[in-house]
Design an enzyme around this catalytic site. Structure first.
Site, PDB file in Angstrom:
ATOM      1  N   LYS A   9       8.624 -28.138 135.198  1.00 48.31           N
ATOM      2  CA  LYS A   9       8.017 -29.425 134.858  1.00 48.31           C
ATOM      3  C   LYS A   9       6.898 -29.247 133.819  1.00 48.31           C
ATOM      4  CE  LYS A   9       9.060 -31.456 139.400  1.00 48.31           C
ATOM      5  NZ  LYS A   9       8.496 -32.228 140.555  1.00 48.31           N
ATOM      6  N   TYR A  49      15.109 -39.643 137.794  1.00 42.08           N
ATOM      7  CA  TYR A  49      14.571 -39.836 139.155  1.00 42.08           C
ATOM      8  C   TYR A  49      14.956 -41.204 139.718  1.00 42.08           C
ATOM      9  CZ  TYR A  49      11.709 -35.570 139.501  1.00 42.08           C
ATOM     10  OH  TYR A  49      11.266 -34.273 139.629  1.00 42.08           O
ATOM     11  N   PHE A  57       5.466 -43.534 144.313  1.00 46.95           N
ATOM     12  CA  PHE A  57       5.051 -42.555 143.305  1.00 46.95           C
ATOM     13  C   PHE A  57       5.926 -42.554 142.055  1.00 46.95           C
ATOM     14  CE2 PHE A  57       7.700 -40.348 146.518  1.00 46.95           C
ATOM     15  CZ  PHE A  57       8.706 -39.811 145.725  1.00 46.95           C
ATOM     16  N   ARG A  85      15.687 -24.033 146.445  1.00 47.36           N
ATOM     17  CA  ARG A  85      14.699 -24.824 147.205  1.00 47.36           C
ATOM     18  C   ARG A  85      13.761 -23.903 147.996  1.00 47.36           C
ATOM     19  NH1 ARG A  85      14.432 -30.416 146.438  1.00 47.36           N
ATOM     20  NH2 ARG A  85      13.474 -30.472 148.482  1.00 47.36           N
ATOM     21  N   THR A  91       7.615 -29.646 148.886  1.00 45.63           N
ATOM     22  CA  THR A  91       7.146 -30.562 147.839  1.00 45.63           C
ATOM     23  C   THR A  91       5.621 -30.526 147.707  1.00 45.63           C
ATOM     24  OG1 THR A  91       8.985 -31.995 148.488  1.00 45.63           O
ATOM     25  CG2 THR A  91       7.314 -32.942 147.021  1.00 45.63           C
ATOM     26  N   ARG A 102       5.583 -23.114 144.529  1.00 45.34           N
ATOM     27  CA  ARG A 102       4.623 -24.217 144.698  1.00 45.34           C
ATOM     28  C   ARG A 102       3.354 -23.753 145.412  1.00 45.34           C
ATOM     29  NH1 ARG A 102       9.249 -28.823 145.927  1.00 45.34           N
ATOM     30  NH2 ARG A 102       9.403 -29.653 143.794  1.00 45.34           N
ATOM     31  N   HIS A 115      11.392 -28.308 139.771  1.00 43.78           N
ATOM     32  CA  HIS A 115      12.356 -29.186 140.446  1.00 43.78           C
ATOM     33  C   HIS A 115      13.595 -28.380 140.820  1.00 43.78           C
ATOM     34  CE1 HIS A 115      15.088 -32.565 141.234  1.00 43.78           C
ATOM     35  NE2 HIS A 115      15.986 -31.854 140.563  1.00 43.78           N
ATOM     36  N   GLU A 126      22.622 -34.460 138.361  1.00 44.65           N
ATOM     37  CA  GLU A 126      21.511 -33.924 137.561  1.00 44.65           C
ATOM     38  C   GLU A 126      21.998 -32.980 136.454  1.00 44.65           C
ATOM     39  OE1 GLU A 126      18.816 -32.284 140.473  1.00 44.65           O
ATOM     40  OE2 GLU A 126      18.279 -34.277 141.235  1.00 44.65           O
TER      41      GLU A 126
HETATM   42  N1  UDP Z   1       6.237 -36.713 144.480  1.00 43.02           N
HETATM   43  C1  UDP Z   1       4.971 -37.313 144.438  1.00 43.02           C
HETATM   44  N2  UDP Z   1       4.460 -37.836 145.602  1.00 43.02           N
HETATM   45  C2  UDP Z   1       5.114 -37.781 146.788  1.00 43.02           C
HETATM   46  C3  UDP Z   1       6.386 -37.194 146.832  1.00 43.02           C
HETATM   47  C4  UDP Z   1       6.914 -36.662 145.660  1.00 43.02           C
HETATM   48  O1  UDP Z   1       4.354 -37.380 143.378  1.00 43.02           O
HETATM   49  O2  UDP Z   1       4.584 -38.271 147.809  1.00 43.02           O
HETATM   50  C5  UDP Z   1       6.818 -36.160 143.240  1.00 43.02           C
HETATM   51  C6  UDP Z   1       6.824 -34.633 143.203  1.00 43.02           C
HETATM   52  O3  UDP Z   1       6.624 -34.217 141.849  1.00 43.02           O
HETATM   53  C7  UDP Z   1       8.223 -34.313 143.686  1.00 43.02           C
HETATM   54  C8  UDP Z   1       9.042 -35.441 143.038  1.00 43.02           C
HETATM   55  O4  UDP Z   1       8.171 -36.578 143.148  1.00 43.02           O
HETATM   56  O5  UDP Z   1       8.635 -33.021 143.292  1.00 43.02           O
HETATM   57  C9  UDP Z   1      10.353 -35.757 143.711  1.00 43.02           C
HETATM   58  O6  UDP Z   1      10.127 -35.991 145.085  1.00 43.02           O
HETATM   59  P1  UDP Z   1      11.071 -35.334 146.183  1.00 43.02           P
HETATM   60  O7  UDP Z   1      10.740 -35.961 147.489  1.00 43.02           O
HETATM   61  O8  UDP Z   1      12.488 -35.407 145.726  1.00 43.02           O
HETATM   62  O9  UDP Z   1      10.564 -33.807 146.234  1.00 43.02           O
HETATM   63  P2  UDP Z   1      11.268 -32.449 145.761  1.00 43.02           P
HETATM   64  O10 UDP Z   1      12.744 -32.596 145.980  1.00 43.02           O
HETATM   65  O11 UDP Z   1      10.910 -32.250 144.311  1.00 43.02           O
HETATM   66  O12 UDP Z   1      10.656 -31.389 146.630  1.00 43.02           O
HETATM   67 MG    MG Z   2      14.034 -34.094 145.318  1.00 36.94          MG
END
Ligand code: UDP
Ligand code: MG
Length: 137
Positions: A9, A49, A57, A85, A91, A102, A115, A126
């Site tokens: 990112k 997204y 968000f 993952r 996340t 992370r 991501h 994707e």
């Molecule tokens: N995100 C955020 N606030 C939240 C949850 C997610 O800003 O409460 C952002 C974060 O950058 C995350 C992306 O949105 O990676 C996509 O969310 P997802 O739940 O799909 O998380 P990921 O799959 O990336 O772990």
């Molecule tokens: Mg996700």
């Protein structure tokens, strides 16, 4: 053999972590089969997204994802989706296991460096969002 889509990112690119992310994937036996650096527009980030369009968000996330260049890659290998993952971590960096990308580098739940697709279905969407068949090796 699974395929997944990963992104370094804008915060990861700014922090000089492109190589670090790729190194961690390769060290776990995954192979990079497609890769490019692009700068998404806000519309481009919103399309990527789209599953999160109802989430609070969404606006902030898509602004962040379009604020600078990103590196998108297709990664393949056995169990590639879940392995990526695991390497990424949760996340929210506060919940991410020690030694994950992370936990090591993310500033907060939004600015979390990387991501990775969460299922085979999202991986297909994707990968095709960013790569044509001629760009996958
Ligand atoms: N995100 C955020 N606030 C939240 C949850 C997610 O800003 O409460 C952002 C974060 O950058 C995350 C992306 O949105 O990676 C996509 O969310 P997802 O739940 O799909 O998380 P990921 O799959 O990336 O772990
Ligand atoms: Mg996700």
């Amino acid at each position: 053999m699974e395929k997944t889509l990963s992104i370094v990112k804008p915060d990861g690119v700014k922090k000089n972590l492109i190589g670090e992310v790729i190194k961690r994937f390769e060290q776990q036996g995954l192979r990079v089969a497609a890769l490019k650096m692009i700068h998404l527009t806000e519309e481009g980030a919103k399309g990527f997204y789209i599953v999160h369009r109802q989430r609070p968000f969404y606006e902030s996330l898509t602004r962040f994802m379009s604020e600078g260049p990103i590196v998108v890659m297709m990664v393949e290998g056995e169990k590639a989706i879940s392995i990526v993952r695991e390497i990424m971590g949760a996340t929210n960096p506060k919940d991410a296991a020690p030694g994950t990308i992370r936990a090591d580098f993310a500033a907060d739940i939004e600015h979390n460096i990387v991501h990775g697709s969460d299922s085979q279905e999202s991986a297909e969407f994707e990968i095709s969002y960013f790569f044509s068949s001629l760009e996958i090796h």
